[in-house]
Design a protein around this motif. Sequence first.
Motif, PDB file in Angstrom:
ATOM      1  N   LYS A   1       0.808  -1.145   0.073  1.00  0.00           N
ATOM      2  CA  LYS A   1      -0.201   0.156  -0.032  1.00  0.00           C
ATOM      3  C   LYS A   1       0.859   1.372  -0.040  1.00  0.00           C
TER       4      LYS A   1
ATOM      5  N   TYR B   1       1.425   4.561   1.513  1.00  0.00           N
ATOM      6  CA  TYR B   1       1.116   5.354   2.681  1.00  0.00           C
ATOM      7  C   TYR B   1       2.066   6.426   2.706  1.00  0.00           C
ATOM      8  N   LYS B   2       1.241   7.594   2.544  1.00  0.00           N
ATOM      9  CA  LYS B   2       2.001   8.902   2.473  1.00  0.00           C
ATOM     10  C   LYS B   2       3.489   8.940   1.526  1.00  0.00           C
TER      11      LYS B   2
ATOM     12  N   ASN C   1       0.789  -3.750   4.171  1.00  0.00           N
ATOM     13  CA  ASN C   1      -0.771  -3.429   4.948  1.00  0.00           C
ATOM     14  C   ASN C   1      -1.093  -4.491   5.362  1.00  0.00           C
TER      15      ASN C   1
END
Length: 424
Positions: A311, A313-314, A320
């Motif tokens: 994933k 993420y930022k 994940n």
Amino acid sequence: MAKHIKAIKCPHCGSIGKTEIKADHFICSSCNTEYFLDNDDININHNINYNSPQFNPVGGKKIGLIIGCLVGAFFVFALAFPLLFSSKKSYNRSENVRPEFNWYSETTQAYANKNKQLIAVVFGARRYSGNDNENGTGEYITFYDLLSHKELKTQKTGTFNIANNNDFKLKKLSNGDLYAIANKTTIYKIDKENYLAIDVTQSLFKNHTVLASGIANAEFAYDSIGEAFNLMNNEGINLFYYPLIDKIFTKDEISIVQRTFEKKEVNEKLKTQFSFSLLSDDYPEEKIQLLKYTMKDNEGGPDYYVHLSWKNYKNKKILNYVLWDVIRSYTDLTPGRVYFNPKILFSDKDYVLIATRKTPAEKSPTNIQCIDAQNGKLIFNYTFPTNHYLDNGIRYKEGFVVNANNLLMAIGMDGKLIKEFETR
């Protein structure tokens, strides 16, 4: 004689959708039942030519004497034969003769007993044909020597009614205990050494008053929450019983326990698991990976099943875990290897046994692969001739046994098929 075209229907659910897995053998597309065509359309014609030789008086007397002896012997044999087979319930047949019963809605499981003998357990309904055998029809559990197909012991556990659920399940727990559930109402514990099914529907829960009213419904819980029975008592309360620790939880209580997997503790007990990553929406080019990871050991209680996918993420690529950070460490066990629709059949500290399609094609043959759990090295590859659903596997001293929808396959560590066992 005129030919009539008839649709071939599944004897279990009536569907005409099917896949031919070998000559005259099919698997139903709806319920995965395997069945075969029995060709009874065979006529045997006898040509008998009578020649009329010239009559010889001397020869005629000899022939008459011979015929008389043969007729006498026939009557003696006819009188003695019924005494040899006086029991109508003798089911002993040659292996080349079609059995007097058919299994119905059965399930199978394999295990190795204390003598390392491979045992196949079949649990389901036996349907006998013929007026003499109608009383034999019922629910049975039968134990076979898997390699020789010899029947070791059979136990009738109940009557059979076509209108019932006819739902039979077998499940082996991590401690080796084997349980069976009939029609979601009766629970049996299997005595693996003495080949017995013991009804434990009441005694298994004797320490729990919440189940004193009785069991209305019983099933095996999904592996994702641990080794448990999913129960409903006669008061309509849904509960989960964990036999390895003899404790009961509600669904909400399981969720609370699962959250504790995120909390790291000093000297916590960890276990090693294996899982395939899921296809990622954020990184669709990322290949499916066989991941080896550690997490908190549930020690027989409620478990937590991780769904692994990559994933964004930022603007950082992370693995994940879906809900909580329950994984302590992980590694790609087989970097660079390609898998199509893979599934883990069995794993321990030494080996991981998986099933995967040979190619991305939906009907591609199924590969069974054994992988070294420490370094990811491929130990063997066995290709099933067709695309087939494989349920689970067990390990024994010579290799593995894979359960493929009531077909048990013993495969050696050299990747060669040792024996196939099937109930139909």
